[in-house]
Design a protein around this motif. Structure first.
Motif, PDB file in Angstrom:
ATOM      1  N   ALA A   1       1.692  -1.159  -4.870  1.00 41.60           N
ATOM      2  CA  ALA A   1       0.422  -1.645  -4.332  1.00 41.60           C
ATOM      3  C   ALA A   1       0.628  -2.849  -3.438  1.00 41.60           C
ATOM      4  CB  ALA A   1      -0.529  -1.980  -5.480  1.00 41.60           C
ATOM      5  N   ARG A   2       1.553  -3.712  -3.806  1.00 40.30           N
ATOM      6  CA  ARG A   2       1.824  -4.893  -3.002  1.00 40.30           C
ATOM      7  C   ARG A   2       2.430  -4.532  -1.648  1.00 40.30           C
ATOM      8  NH1 ARG A   2       5.382  -7.456  -6.218  1.00 40.30           N
ATOM      9  NH2 ARG A   2       3.693  -8.174  -7.549  1.00 40.30           N
ATOM     10  N   ALA A   3       3.172  -3.430  -1.602  1.00 44.46           N
ATOM     11  CA  ALA A   3       3.876  -3.055  -0.372  1.00 44.46           C
ATOM     12  C   ALA A   3       2.995  -2.294   0.614  1.00 44.46           C
ATOM     13  CB  ALA A   3       5.102  -2.205  -0.715  1.00 44.46           C
ATOM     14  N   MET A   4       2.040  -1.527   0.121  1.00 48.44           N
ATOM     15  CA  MET A   4       1.272  -0.659   1.014  1.00 48.44           C
ATOM     16  C   MET A   4       0.217  -1.446   1.777  1.00 48.44           C
ATOM     17  SD  MET A   4       3.010   1.938   0.500  1.00 48.44           S
ATOM     18  CE  MET A   4       2.150   3.051   1.606  1.00 48.44           C
ATOM     19  N   PRO A   5       0.057  -1.167   3.079  1.00 50.07           N
ATOM     20  CA  PRO A   5      -0.847  -1.964   3.921  1.00 50.07           C
ATOM     21  C   PRO A   5      -2.311  -1.762   3.551  1.00 50.07           C
ATOM     22  CG  PRO A   5       0.055  -0.097   5.150  1.00 50.07           C
ATOM     23  CD  PRO A   5       0.785  -0.140   3.857  1.00 50.07           C
ATOM     24  N   PRO A   6      -3.063  -2.843   3.388  1.00 51.49           N
ATOM     25  CA  PRO A   6      -4.469  -2.717   2.989  1.00 51.49           C
ATOM     26  C   PRO A   6      -5.372  -2.173   4.095  1.00 51.49           C
ATOM     27  CG  PRO A   6      -3.936  -5.016   3.413  1.00 51.49           C
ATOM     28  CD  PRO A   6      -2.638  -4.259   3.474  1.00 51.49           C
ATOM     29  N   ASP A   7      -4.892  -2.205   5.360  1.00 52.91           N
ATOM     30  CA  ASP A   7      -5.736  -1.733   6.465  1.00 52.91           C
ATOM     31  C   ASP A   7      -5.656  -0.225   6.653  1.00 52.91           C
ATOM     32  OD1 ASP A   7      -3.083  -1.984   7.234  1.00 52.91           O
ATOM     33  OD2 ASP A   7      -3.556  -2.447   9.317  1.00 52.91           O
ATOM     34  N   HIS A   8      -4.899   0.463   5.816  1.00 53.25           N
ATOM     35  CA  HIS A   8      -4.840   1.918   5.873  1.00 53.25           C
ATOM     36  C   HIS A   8      -5.656   2.523   4.736  1.00 53.25           C
ATOM     37  CE1 HIS A   8      -2.228   3.066   9.172  1.00 53.25           C
ATOM     38  NE2 HIS A   8      -1.406   2.093   8.871  1.00 53.25           N
ATOM     39  N   SER A   9      -6.035   3.776   4.929  1.00 54.95           N
ATOM     40  CA  SER A   9      -6.830   4.472   3.922  1.00 54.95           C
ATOM     41  C   SER A   9      -5.991   4.782   2.684  1.00 54.95           C
ATOM     42  CB  SER A   9      -7.385   5.773   4.500  1.00 54.95           C
ATOM     43  OG  SER A   9      -6.339   6.693   4.767  1.00 54.95           O
ATOM     44  N   GLU A  10      -6.688   5.062   1.597  1.00 51.77           N
ATOM     45  CA  GLU A  10      -5.998   5.438   0.365  1.00 51.77           C
ATOM     46  C   GLU A  10      -5.183   6.710   0.567  1.00 51.77           C
ATOM     47  OE1 GLU A  10      -7.112   6.612  -4.287  1.00 51.77           O
ATOM     48  OE2 GLU A  10      -8.605   5.698  -2.971  1.00 51.77           O
ATOM     49  N   ARG A  11      -5.725   7.660   1.322  1.00 49.80           N
ATOM     50  CA  ARG A  11      -4.996   8.907   1.558  1.00 49.80           C
ATOM     51  C   ARG A  11      -3.708   8.626   2.340  1.00 49.80           C
ATOM     52  NH1 ARG A  11      -6.584  14.622   1.905  1.00 49.80           N
ATOM     53  NH2 ARG A  11      -8.743  13.998   1.585  1.00 49.80           N
ATOM     54  N   TRP A  12      -3.793   7.782   3.390  1.00 55.13           N
ATOM     55  CA  TRP A  12      -2.597   7.457   4.174  1.00 55.13           C
ATOM     56  C   TRP A  12      -1.556   6.793   3.280  1.00 55.13           C
ATOM     57  CZ3 TRP A  12       0.644   3.543   5.538  1.00 55.13           C
ATOM     58  CH2 TRP A  12       1.416   3.715   6.691  1.00 55.13           C
ATOM     59  N   ASN A  13      -1.985   5.849   2.442  1.00 53.90           N
ATOM     60  CA  ASN A  13      -1.047   5.132   1.580  1.00 53.90           C
ATOM     61  C   ASN A  13      -0.421   6.015   0.521  1.00 53.90           C
ATOM     62  OD1 ASN A  13      -1.069   2.577   2.767  1.00 53.90           O
ATOM     63  ND2 ASN A  13      -2.927   1.964   1.675  1.00 53.90           N
ATOM     64  N   SER A  14      -1.008   7.190   0.267  1.00 53.76           N
ATOM     65  CA  SER A  14      -0.451   8.086  -0.754  1.00 53.76           C
ATOM     66  C   SER A  14       0.588   9.048  -0.191  1.00 53.76           C
ATOM     67  CB  SER A  14      -1.579   8.890  -1.408  1.00 53.76           C
ATOM     68  OG  SER A  14      -2.122   9.842  -0.496  1.00 53.76           O
ATOM     69  N   LEU A  15       0.707   9.151   1.128  1.00 53.83           N
ATOM     70  CA  LEU A  15       1.659  10.089   1.723  1.00 53.83           C
ATOM     71  C   LEU A  15       3.089   9.662   1.409  1.00 53.83           C
ATOM     72  CD1 LEU A  15       0.049  10.501   5.268  1.00 53.83           C
ATOM     73  CD2 LEU A  15      -0.262  11.979   3.257  1.00 53.83           C
ATOM     74  N   ASN A  16       3.962  10.645   1.163  1.00 54.76           N
ATOM     75  CA  ASN A  16       5.348  10.283   0.835  1.00 54.76           C
ATOM     76  C   ASN A  16       6.042   9.573   1.995  1.00 54.76           C
ATOM     77  OD1 ASN A  16       5.905  12.473   2.543  1.00 54.76           O
ATOM     78  ND2 ASN A  16       6.589  13.817   0.887  1.00 54.76           N
ATOM     79  N   THR A  17       5.739   9.975   3.224  1.00 56.60           N
ATOM     80  CA  THR A  17       6.378   9.303   4.364  1.00 56.60           C
ATOM     81  C   THR A  17       5.851   7.877   4.534  1.00 56.60           C
ATOM     82  OG1 THR A  17       4.752  10.379   5.810  1.00 56.60           O
ATOM     83  CG2 THR A  17       6.930  11.402   5.636  1.00 56.60           C
ATOM     84  N   SER A  18       4.600   7.638   4.166  1.00 56.49           N
ATOM     85  CA  SER A  18       4.067   6.272   4.214  1.00 56.49           C
ATOM     86  C   SER A  18       4.750   5.397   3.168  1.00 56.49           C
ATOM     87  CB  SER A  18       2.557   6.283   3.980  1.00 56.49           C
ATOM     88  OG  SER A  18       1.885   7.051   4.948  1.00 56.49           O
ATOM     89  N   VAL A  19       4.911   5.935   1.961  1.00 53.78           N
ATOM     90  CA  VAL A  19       5.584   5.186   0.897  1.00 53.78           C
ATOM     91  C   VAL A  19       7.034   4.902   1.285  1.00 53.78           C
ATOM     92  CG1 VAL A  19       6.340   5.288  -1.515  1.00 53.78           C
ATOM     93  CG2 VAL A  19       4.056   6.088  -0.889  1.00 53.78           C
ATOM     94  N   LEU A  20       7.687   5.867   1.893  1.00 51.25           N
ATOM     95  CA  LEU A  20       9.061   5.666   2.330  1.00 51.25           C
ATOM     96  C   LEU A  20       9.138   4.568   3.386  1.00 51.25           C
ATOM     97  CD1 LEU A  20      12.042   6.633   2.282  1.00 51.25           C
ATOM     98  CD2 LEU A  20      11.419   8.281   4.066  1.00 51.25           C
ATOM     99  N   THR A  21       8.226   4.612   4.355  1.00 50.84           N
ATOM    100  CA  THR A  21       8.267   3.674   5.471  1.00 50.84           C
ATOM    101  C   THR A  21       7.875   2.259   5.062  1.00 50.84           C
ATOM    102  OG1 THR A  21       7.760   5.454   7.035  1.00 50.84           O
ATOM    103  CG2 THR A  21       7.316   3.213   7.764  1.00 50.84           C
ATOM    104  N   GLU A  22       6.878   2.128   4.188  1.00 53.37           N
ATOM    105  CA  GLU A  22       6.338   0.809   3.868  1.00 53.37           C
ATOM    106  C   GLU A  22       6.920   0.193   2.592  1.00 53.37           C
ATOM    107  OE1 GLU A  22       4.354  -0.813   5.818  1.00 53.37           O
ATOM    108  OE2 GLU A  22       3.867   0.792   7.243  1.00 53.37           O
TER     109      GLU A  22
END
Length: 586
Positions: A484-505
């Motif tokens: 939760a600390r790593a994922m950007p707050p300005d993105h949607s919950e769906r975007w933050n749940s993507l595996n590529t988003s988790v990998l990148t962020e």
């Protein structure tokens, strides 16, 4: 929204064009996969299959013996010894490169002799093939029905000139971030050759509308222009729709629909940069116009097509290779006059791509800006008369650079196959990657790749399978606080749940202390074995992912967001070389 000096369509537009096609006995031998799926070894194999393979145009090589310069397309399928050399970026709010990125996305300067020679070589090869009959333009503008079929594969769509829309118009939706390096590469190629050599891939929800029904009717009842069977087991067939009433019906059906860029984000971004570049050149060449009040002409149903530059051959094409020389030096004779459809080296800045007999650029008779969509509406009203008197800005004319070559497929009739794109991190030993991951993830160890892949398939997202020298390791159940600390707050919950988003962020920057850029992270499409082999050869770690869900990609795009770069691989991708587009013949 958008640039007011640019003509913009008021809906989804697919304009007919005069396709340029190979006149060979076996069309399959002159085609290739898309440029970003071709390795150096693949180039050799394609040229072995036919000396006039389209790869000579889309990935031109340096002169023989010059190995000092590699094509600046670092997101291509990577070979072990290839080193990318560009930095990442996020797009601006409207989805286009920022000012700094635009400055980076320009053709190579004259001091870069290797790159300048490479793009000039593609232009000269294209011109020589047109002159000798290796490539032949079709007689009349057409929309092309394109079918790909094979074991468990059937996809049909339309190839045409898609009207370039600003992302803010929500007509053509990107869903993936882009990088400046590939845009620089494709911009240099397109601006030098004044051509679109391969189509981008668009999906739309057609609801079994008029366009889809006509596509199926043509493919079922009419004789194809081209039929080619490629080494991947697919058969590719092409038909031409030239009837004006059918083209009008297709565009009426498409007008109010949205399209998603399935493949070709970098090329679409390049189309837009080239459009701005050509209009800037055109505006600087035009004198300021005095204020006048005029009435716009009533546009036709379909934008006017420039007249043919010369007489083309008939539909039945003999193999031209017996008359056209096949070696690199033979097909580019220095004494041969330039083909009228391809600019010479000193003429590539012409905004129209057409050259007068005296060698000066000419502006052809082309439709007005209001004709981009085939209706009377143009967003932005760039040519409207100002209220304060004085001088007005001339309304931008519509040129071939206001359109881009595209394949448009109804995803409801032909659902796409979405596959994963894997990562390889050279120089990060697998043992080190696993050790660092244990502080934030639950790690499951497996003796072989097959066991690891089976476990990955069953794991709940986000999950990643790490492979390389010494086995495979599955990462699951990330620490929720760290995530939760790593994922950007300005993105949607769906975007933050993507595996590529988790990998990148999260995984790359927080767990492994690195950025997701083209220097540090290599890309491997689909093939898990190839990714692991590359990781072993480079002393690194392969990160294997499950493909994203189509619904997630569509939802992210509809919300105006972009998934991280190289998150999706939609297929089947269109084969390159079946039909090309040049601006002058267009």
């Amino acid at each position: 929204m958008g640039t007011p000096e640019l003509p913009m369509p008021d809906g989804l537009v697919l304009r007919p064009f005069r396709g340029v096609r190979f006149a060979v006995e076996d069309p399959a031998k002159v085609t290739s996969p898309p440029y970003d799926l071709i390795s150096d070894a693949d180039v050799d194999a394609l040229l072995d299959s036919h000396p006039n393979n389209v790869v000579r145009l889309i990935l031109p090589r340096s002169p023989r013996g010059d190995s000092s310069v590699k094509p600046p397309a670092p997101h291509r399928q990577q070979e072990p010894n290839q080193t990318p050399s560009t930095a990442p970026h996020r797009p601006s709010a409207d989805g286009e490169p920022t000012t700094t990125q635009q400055q980076a996305s320009v053709p190579p300067t004259p001091s870069d002799a290797g790159l300048e020679t490479r793009y000039a070589k593609a232009r000269d090869t294209l011109r020589a093939w047109l002159d000798t009959g290796v490539l032949v333009p079709d007689d009349v503008p057409a929309l092309y029905v394109y079918e790909q079929s094979g074991p468990n594969v059937l996809q049909r769509g339309l190839i045409g000139d898609v009207g370039l829309a600003d992302p803010g118009q929500r007509i053509i939706l990107p869903h993936e971030d882009v990088m400046p390096g590939p845009i620089t590469d494709r911009l240099a190629l397109m601006s030098t050759t004044q051509a679109n050599l391969e189509p981008i891939f668009l999906l739309y929800n057609g609801d079994n509308g008029t366009a889809t029904r006509l596509v199926d009717e043509v493919a079922s009842e009419r004789r194809p222009l081209v039929s080619a069977h490629t080494e991947d087991g697919l058969t590719h067939r092409l038909w031409a729709i030239t009837d004006v009433s059918e083209i009008n019906a297709i565009n009426a059906d498409l007008h109010d629909r949205q399209a998603l860029i399935a493949d070709g984000h970098h090329r679409y971004a390049t189309y837009r940069v080239l459009q701005r570049q050509e209009h800037a050149t055109h505006r600087s060449a035009q004198p300021e116009q005095p204020l006048t009040t005029t009435t716009r002409p009533e546009p036709p149903d379909i934008p006017q097509t420039p007249p043919p530059l010369h007489t083309a051959t008939s539909e039945a094409r003999p193999d031209a290779t017996s008359e056209a020389p096949s070696s690199s030096s033979d097909v580019e004779p220095a004494a041969q006059p330039p083909h009228p459809a391809i600019p010479s080296e000193s003429q590539t800045s012409s905004p129209s791509g057409n050259i007068d007999l005296d060698g000066k650029p000419s502006i052809p008779d082309i439709p007005q800006a209001s004709q981009v969509s085939g209706t009377d509406g143009v967003a932005g009203k760039a040519g409207s008369v100002p209220s304060g008197g004085g001088r007005s800005t001339p309304e931008p004319v519509v040129g071939p650079w206001d359109f881009g070559l595209a394949l448009l497929v109804d995803s409801t009739a032909y659902p796409p196959n979405l596959q994963a794109i894997h990562r390889v991190i050279p120089g990060l030993p697998l043992a080190e990657a696993v050790a660092k991951a244990r502080g934030a993830w639950r790690v499951h160890d497996f003796d072989d790749l097959a066991q690891g892949l089976a476990a990955l398939e069953e794991a709940q997202e986000p999950a990643f399978l790490l492979g390389g020298e010494g086995g495979t390791h599955l990462l699951t159940n990330p620490d929720p606080v760290q995530l939760a600390r790593a994922m950007p707050p300005d993105h949607s919950e769906r975007w933050n749940s993507l595996n590529t988003s988790v990998l990148t962020e999260f995984v790359l920057p927080k767990v492994w202390g690195m950025r997701d850029d083209e220097q540090a992270v290599r890309i491997v499409h689909h093939d898990t074995d190839a990714a692991v082999r590359l990781a072993i050869r480079t002393g690194g770690t392969a990160v294997l992912l499950k493909p994203l869900a189509v619904d997630d990609v569509l939802a992210v795009a509809a919300g105006g967001e972009r998934v991280p770069r190289k998150s999706t691989s939609f297929g089947p991708k269109p084969r390159t070389g079946l039909v090309l587009r040049t601006f002058a013949i267009d």
